[in-house]
Each structure stands twice: as structure tokens, then as C-alpha cells.
Enzyme design. Structure first.
Site, mmCIF file in Angstrom:
data_model
loop_
_atom_site.group_PDB
_atom_site.id
_atom_site.type_symbol
_atom_site.label_atom_id
_atom_site.label_comp_id
_atom_site.label_asym_id
_atom_site.label_seq_id
_atom_site.Cartn_x
_atom_site.Cartn_y
_atom_site.Cartn_z
ATOM 1 N N GLY A 1 4.310 -4.174 -14.875
ATOM 2 C CA GLY A 1 4.150 -5.772 -15.147
ATOM 3 C C GLY A 1 5.562 -6.288 -15.541
ATOM 4 O O GLY A 1 6.553 -5.710 -15.210
ATOM 5 N N CYS B 1 4.897 2.412 -15.030
ATOM 6 C CA CYS B 1 6.399 1.462 -15.876
ATOM 7 C C CYS B 1 6.061 0.651 -16.649
ATOM 8 O O CYS B 1 5.704 1.629 -17.960
ATOM 9 C CB CYS B 1 6.376 0.932 -14.522
ATOM 10 S SG CYS B 1 8.098 -0.338 -14.596
ATOM 11 N N TYR B 2 5.226 -0.319 -15.970
ATOM 12 C CA TYR B 2 4.818 -1.458 -17.408
ATOM 13 C C TYR B 2 3.432 -0.514 -18.380
ATOM 14 O O TYR B 2 3.569 -0.640 -19.419
ATOM 15 C CB TYR B 2 4.478 -2.853 -17.438
ATOM 16 C CG TYR B 2 3.325 -3.103 -18.232
ATOM 17 C CD1 TYR B 2 4.472 -4.049 -18.797
ATOM 18 C CD2 TYR B 2 2.333 -3.777 -18.495
ATOM 19 C CE1 TYR B 2 4.121 -5.008 -19.425
ATOM 20 C CE2 TYR B 2 1.536 -4.347 -19.718
ATOM 21 C CZ TYR B 2 2.667 -5.099 -19.871
ATOM 22 O OH TYR B 2 2.484 -5.874 -20.815
ATOM 23 N N HIS C 1 8.384 3.922 -9.815
ATOM 24 C CA HIS C 1 7.483 3.536 -9.155
ATOM 25 C C HIS C 1 6.751 4.779 -7.851
ATOM 26 O O HIS C 1 7.602 4.823 -6.998
ATOM 27 C CB HIS C 1 7.295 2.217 -8.106
ATOM 28 C CG HIS C 1 7.860 1.196 -9.478
ATOM 29 N ND1 HIS C 1 6.857 0.567 -9.745
ATOM 30 C CD2 HIS C 1 8.768 1.290 -10.194
ATOM 31 C CE1 HIS C 1 6.623 -0.653 -10.977
ATOM 32 N NE2 HIS C 1 8.053 -0.020 -10.649
ATOM 33 N N GLU D 1 4.427 4.597 -6.255
ATOM 34 C CA GLU D 1 3.742 3.943 -4.929
ATOM 35 C C GLU D 1 4.358 3.086 -3.497
ATOM 36 O O GLU D 1 3.945 2.868 -2.712
ATOM 37 C CB GLU D 1 2.549 3.002 -5.181
ATOM 38 C CG GLU D 1 3.241 1.756 -6.256
ATOM 39 C CD GLU D 1 3.544 1.820 -7.547
ATOM 40 O OE1 GLU D 1 4.089 3.037 -8.244
ATOM 41 O OE2 GLU D 1 3.896 0.444 -8.431
ATOM 42 N N ASP E 1 -11.460 -7.806 12.762
ATOM 43 C CA ASP E 1 -13.330 -8.208 11.412
ATOM 44 C C ASP E 1 -13.992 -8.996 11.422
ATOM 45 O O ASP E 1 -14.983 -7.727 11.033
ATOM 46 C CB ASP E 1 -12.212 -8.852 10.306
ATOM 47 C CG ASP E 1 -10.338 -8.765 10.316
ATOM 48 O OD1 ASP E 1 -10.198 -7.942 10.264
ATOM 49 O OD2 ASP E 1 -9.716 -9.550 9.545
ATOM 50 N N LYS F 1 -6.989 -4.053 5.757
ATOM 51 C CA LYS F 1 -6.661 -3.712 7.451
ATOM 52 C C LYS F 1 -6.832 -2.426 7.712
ATOM 53 O O LYS F 1 -7.377 -2.255 9.273
ATOM 54 C CB LYS F 1 -5.754 -4.348 8.058
ATOM 55 C CG LYS F 1 -5.758 -4.935 9.568
ATOM 56 C CD LYS F 1 -6.372 -6.572 9.097
ATOM 57 C CE LYS F 1 -6.306 -7.157 10.248
ATOM 58 N NZ LYS F 1 -6.627 -7.924 10.749
#
Ligand code: XMP
Length: 553
Positions: free
Chosen positions: A95, A122-123, A209, A211, A267, A409
Site C-alpha cells: 500500500g 511490503c505495507y 514483492h 507477485e 466473454d 480473462k
């Protein structure tokens, strides 16, 4: 109330224990619901608590890549709601704020009370340290970019299958100066002695991070967290999604009737096929040919759904109506508005012919859901109004069915393939609702549509032959309103200028122009000027977004 909790926490920061924190939190927040394991009607869920990082959605995607269902929730989501998700663990996102500032968002007590594993990033890590009795201060310098992580707890399950040192991505200004009681440092970098921390109650923190792609082994760390620490089984597969959702749709619809607008895109195709699987002929699809589609598109939609999948599809040829509406219109926003309104009118007329309809199915995806919950608080400048085919007409009173609302997606594509939809449809590049109308600069006419379709067909064809179709987010032709002089044989020509646009992107929010091979561009250009009458010049658009947008209008 958070302020009060913080100031009281600071006063006792030397000796606070988790249990003390929990008591204190209970006193301030009231009794929170206990999170219980739910029966396996819900997939096992990793809950990502969002503190506003630009990477929060990416964490959810990464977890789902390991076949574990993951939901992103705002930090203040009530415990009852979280409990209904069948959570197996929490990830606290990064954040932009500092945990020691007054009034900043912090995890609610149920995160710790649940006794489920927690991973703060992190945050999120700093929030754990701050709340559980450690110390976080503003760092002397920001640590941003690559760093080498040295793991000193290689036996910790979070680091299973990893080497002792690995590259990680850092992005923080604050730093931890003291760990909470019971926590120890599991890894360090040159600038962060506490780059990874943990305690024996499965609460972990990472300063870097995992990710982002700049932490190449981050996926192993997240996989270790969900499987080795949270004990997930990987039950999030497209086959499970389909069986779970067909059951839900059947229950929801009962004896009712559903309509769904097919656009030709993946979709709405997956939405319709899934609902058809669940309730068969209680679903009617409406496919409106607005005359603004690419070459062979209407036939392909008809063949896939009506002929091959034997679904109940009403095909409406409304091309003349749309063209009539667009006559003389040159302003892009006006085109969008007219096309959107006409679509609603045709859709309403067709729906009325079906008698009583209770439900409208829409192919809303998870990023739209997240975007719409967060965009209410964001003041964003309006660049273009995106009218999506299938938008709910305000006058029509339907209950919405949105079976894809928690999918990304790539997951929609996987579900589509599992449902047996043709690859060509599943991998179709995004195509705007107003179609070719916003790829013809200026007035839309039948002749211009024919010219653009022919040029676009060549672009598509050559891109597919070069096996680049899937790598590109979008690739298409634009018919500009520029005419220029050329020479063919011994004659002067005065013809249209076609622009070719090919871009790479992850989400259409930003995009880069694709570095297509020169011989491919040469083939496209040759074919267009030779095969498409009225066109004597081709240019390649080498502008990224921003500052340009993807579409020309
Ligand atoms: P822009 O041009 O804004 O496009 O960079 C971003 C993405 O949105 C698509 N797009 C639209 N989609 N209705 C739609 O359904 C619209 O009016 C519209 N305008 C742009 C565009 O193709 C790209 O994928």
C-alpha cells in the site's frame, strides 16, 4: 477508532503479545465473527486484503495460477463476509501509506483471530509488525529495484525448493527496526535486515514483492504459502468452476427465463455457453448484427452457437438501422452514444417478443468488478465512454446473472476451452462494442465499411500467418479520412490512407506499439494497396498508449 488502537498500541509496543493485541482490538472493535471452515461447496479461498497497492490484483492472479481460488477484498470488509468465502489464509497487500501515520488502514482483528496463516507483503508486513508490537519508521533512504535476498531459514516451508540467494524486487521507503515478540528474521538483503520474517503461528512478512515478474522465484514462494502453509489442495480448476456454476445457475434461475446478448467476443460467448449448459432452452441469446463487425464475423457467431452448439439464438440483422442512425455523424462520442442507444432499442424490441423474461446474463469480469468498486472513489478524467454490448438498459427490470464476475480473462479462456468453444473464438482479440464505426475516422458509410473490412481482413490474415495473433493484444486496420496521391501503372491515383495498428498490452490501460517484423509490414502494405480498391497508401502507427489511445476514435 483505528487511531485510538494505534496510539494505545504504541504506548505498549515493548511488550505487547498477539493475545494482548487481540483483547485490545476486541475492546475497540467489538466481538468479531469467528471464521469457520465452510463445507466444500465453496472453493478454498486465499483472501487478499487490499491496502491500495498497484499490485494487489496481480497477487490474486498469481495465486489463481496455482489453481487456488483467491479474492481481493477491501481492508475494511466485515469478518462475516470473509467467513463466507471459506478462507484458508490471508495475504495483506502492499500500500502507498505508512503504517505509523494516524488513521491509515490496518488489518481488522479477525485476520489474527482466525488463526489462519497470514502473509504480509511490503505495507502488509509492516502492518503486522506495527500491530503486533514491533517498530516501523521512515527509512533514511528508499529501497527501490532489484536486490539479492539471502535466506537464513532455508528449512522454513515458505522457502522450500529455493536456493539460499535469489533476486527480488523491492519498493519501500519505511523500514522495520524492531520485530514483534515471537518473530524472527528469515531472510535479509543488503539494505533490509528484515526482508522476510515469521513466527511459529504461521504469520509471515515479506518486504519485497513476490507477485511481480522481477522476483522470478516469487511464484514458488506464493505456491509454498498456499500449499505448504495454508494446506490448500488446488481445487480451482475450470472443470470445477463449470460444475459449481452450472449448479448455482440452475438454482438461481429455477423455472425463470434468461436472455443474453452475444457480441461475438469471448466473454459473452463463455457466459452464454455456461448458462446453456446449466438450463438449456430456458436461455435465449440475442445476436444483433449492427453492420459494424469484421468480415465473416456474423456468420461465425451464427455457426458456432446455432448450428454447432444448437443453442436458441435470435439473430437480428439491424445493419441498416445502425447505418441510418450514423449517417452524417463524425464525432466519435456521438457515434458511441448513437450505437449504444440503438443497441438498447433493438435489444428491448427483441426481448419483448420473447414474453416474460426474468434474468439478463452479462459477461462482466473480475477486473471490471474491482474497477467499479474502486472507481467510485477515484476521480478519473473521461477520455472515452465505452459502451459495452450487453449493458443493462435502465428501463428493463431484470435480475442480473454474471457467472464470470470472479474470473480473470485468462481464466475465462480456459473455461471456454473446457466448455468446447472453438479456439478461434476463445482467443479472439478484444473488439470494441461500437465496432468498425470507431475505426473509420469521420462518417461511416457502406463503402467505407467495405474498404475497411477488406484491409482489416488482410491485416488479420497476415498476423495469423506470422503466428503473432495471440501475442498481440489487438491488431487491426483503421480507415483514415486522409486521401493522398499515388501512382499505379502509368496512372495517377487519389485514394484512402489505411493505418495499421498492432499493440501489446496486459490490460488495455497502457499499451506499446508492437515491433512487427519489417517483412510482415511490407506484405501487409503490398496486399492492401493491391487488393483493396480506393486505397493507395499504408502507414504503421508507432504510438504507444499513453499518449495515444488504442483506438483512433
Ligand atoms: P482505448 O482506445 O480507450 O481502448 O485505448 C482501450 C480498450 O477498449 C476498447 N474500446 C472499447 N470497447 N466500447 C468497447 O466495448 C468502446 O466504445 C470502446 N472504445 C475502446 C479498445 O478496443 C481497447 O481494447
Amino acid at each position: 477508532m483505528e487511531n485510538e488502537l494505534q496510539s494505545r498500541r504504541v504506548a505498549t509496543s515493548d511488550d505487547i503479545e498477539i493475545s494482548t493485541y487481540l483483547e485490545l482490538a476486541k475492546e475497540l472493535h467489538g466481538e468479531q465473527p469467528v471464521i469457520e471452515a465452510k463445507p466444500p461447496t465453496k472453493p478454498e479461498t486465499i483472501v487478499v486484503i487490499d491496502f491500495g497497492s498497484q499490485y494487489s490484483m496481480l497477487i490474486a492472479r498469481r495465486i489463481r495460477e496455482h489453481h487456488v481460488y483467491c479474492e481481493l477484498v477491501p481492508y475494511d470488509t466485515p469478518g462475516e463476509k470473509i467467513a463466507s468465502l471459506n478462507p484458508k489464509g490471508f495475504i495483506l497487500s502492499g500500500g502507498p501509506l505508512s503504517v505509523y501515520e494516524p488513521g491509515v488502514p490496518l488489518p481488522l482483528p479477525y485476520v489474527y483471530e482466525s488463526h489462519l496463516p497470514v502473509l504480509g507483503i511490503c505495507y502488509g508486513m509492516q502492518a503486522i509488525v506495527h500491530q503486533l508490537g514491533g517498530e516501523v519508521i521512515s527509512g533514511a533512504k528508499h529501497e527501490y529495484g532489484h536486490a539479492i535476498l539471502h535466506i537464513n531459514a532455508l528449512d522454513c516451508p515458505l522457502f522450500a525448493d529455493l536456493p539460499p540467494s535469489l533476486p527480488v524486487w523491492m519498493s519501500h521507503g519505511d523500514q522495520i527496526t524492531k520485530l514483534p515478540p515471537t518473530f524472527s528474521a528469515l531472510a535479509y538483503t543488503e539494505n533490509s535486515p528484515f526482508a522476510a520474517i515469521g513466527n511459529d503461528r504461521n504469520i509471515f512478512g515479506l518486504q519485497f514483492h513476490p507477485e511481480v515478474s522481477h522476483t522470478p522465484q516469487g511464484k514458488t514462494i506464493l505456491q509454498n504459502f498456499v500449499y505448504r502453509i495454508c494446506g490448500c489442495h488446488g481445487d480451482w480448476t475450470s472443470a470445477n468452476f463449470i460444475s459449481e456454476n452450472t449448479r448455482k445457475i440452475r438454482e438461481q434461475v429455477g423455472e425463470g427465463r434468461v436472455i443474453c446478448a452475444l457480441s461475438g467476443g469471448v466473454d459473452s460467448a463463455v457466459t452464454a455457453t455456461l448458462i446453456d449448459r446449466a438450463i438449456g432452452n430456458k436461455l435465449t441469446c440475442i445476436f444483433i448484427n449492427n453492420g459494424l463487425l469484421r468480415r465473416e464475423e456474423p456468420e461465425r457467431v451464427f455457426n458456432t452457437f446455432k448450428r454447432n452448439l444448437k443453442m436458441d439464438v435470435v439473430c437480428v440483422d439491424a445493419a441498416e438501422r445502425f447505418l441510418e442512425r450514423l449517417r452524417g455523424v463524425t464525432d466519435p462520442e456521438e457515434k458511441r452514444r448513437l450505437i449504444g442507444n440503438e443497441f438498447i432499442q433493438v435489444f428491448e424490441e427483441e426481448a419483448a417478443k420473447l414474453g416474460k423474461v426474468n434474468f439478463l446474463a452479462q459477461g462482466t469480469l473480475y477486473p471490471d468488478v474491482i474497477e467499479s468498486t474502486s472507481s467510485e472513489t477515484k476521480a478519473a478524467a473521461k477520455i472515452k465512454s465505452h459502451h459495452n454490448v450487453g449493458g443493462l438498459p435502465p428501463k428493463m427490470k431484470f435480475t442480473l446473472i454474471e457467472p464470470l464476475r470472479y474470473l480473470f480473462k485468462d481464466e475465462v479462456r480456459e473455461v471456454g476451452l473446457t466448455l468446447g468453444l472453438p479456439e478461434e473464438m476463445v482467443w479472439r482479440q478484444p473488439f470494441p462494442g461500437p465496432g468498425l464505426a470507431i475505426r473509420i475516422v469521420g462518417e461511416v458509410t457502406k463503402e467505407k465499411l467495405a474498404t475497411l473490412r477488406a484491409a482489416d481482413w488482410i491485416v488479420m490474415n497476415e498476423i495469423k500467418k506470422a503466428k503473432l495473433y495471440r501475442q498481440l493484444w489487438q491488431s487491426f486496420a483503421v480507415l483514415t479520412d486522409v486521401k493522398s496521391v499515388g501512382i499505379m501503372g502509368d496512372f495517377r491515383t487519389y485514394g484512402y490512407l489505411i493505418a495499421v495498428r498492432a499493440i501489446t498490452s496486459n490490460d488495455a490501460m497502457t499499451a506499446d506499439w508492437a515491433r512487427l517484423p519489417h517483412d510482415l509490414l511490407a506484405r501487409i502494405s503490398d496486399r492492401i494497396v493491391n487488393e483493396v480498391s480506393n486505397v493507395n497508401r499504408v502507414v504503421y502507427d508507432i504510438t504507444s498508449k499513453p499518449p495515444a489511445t488504442i483506438e483512433w476514435e
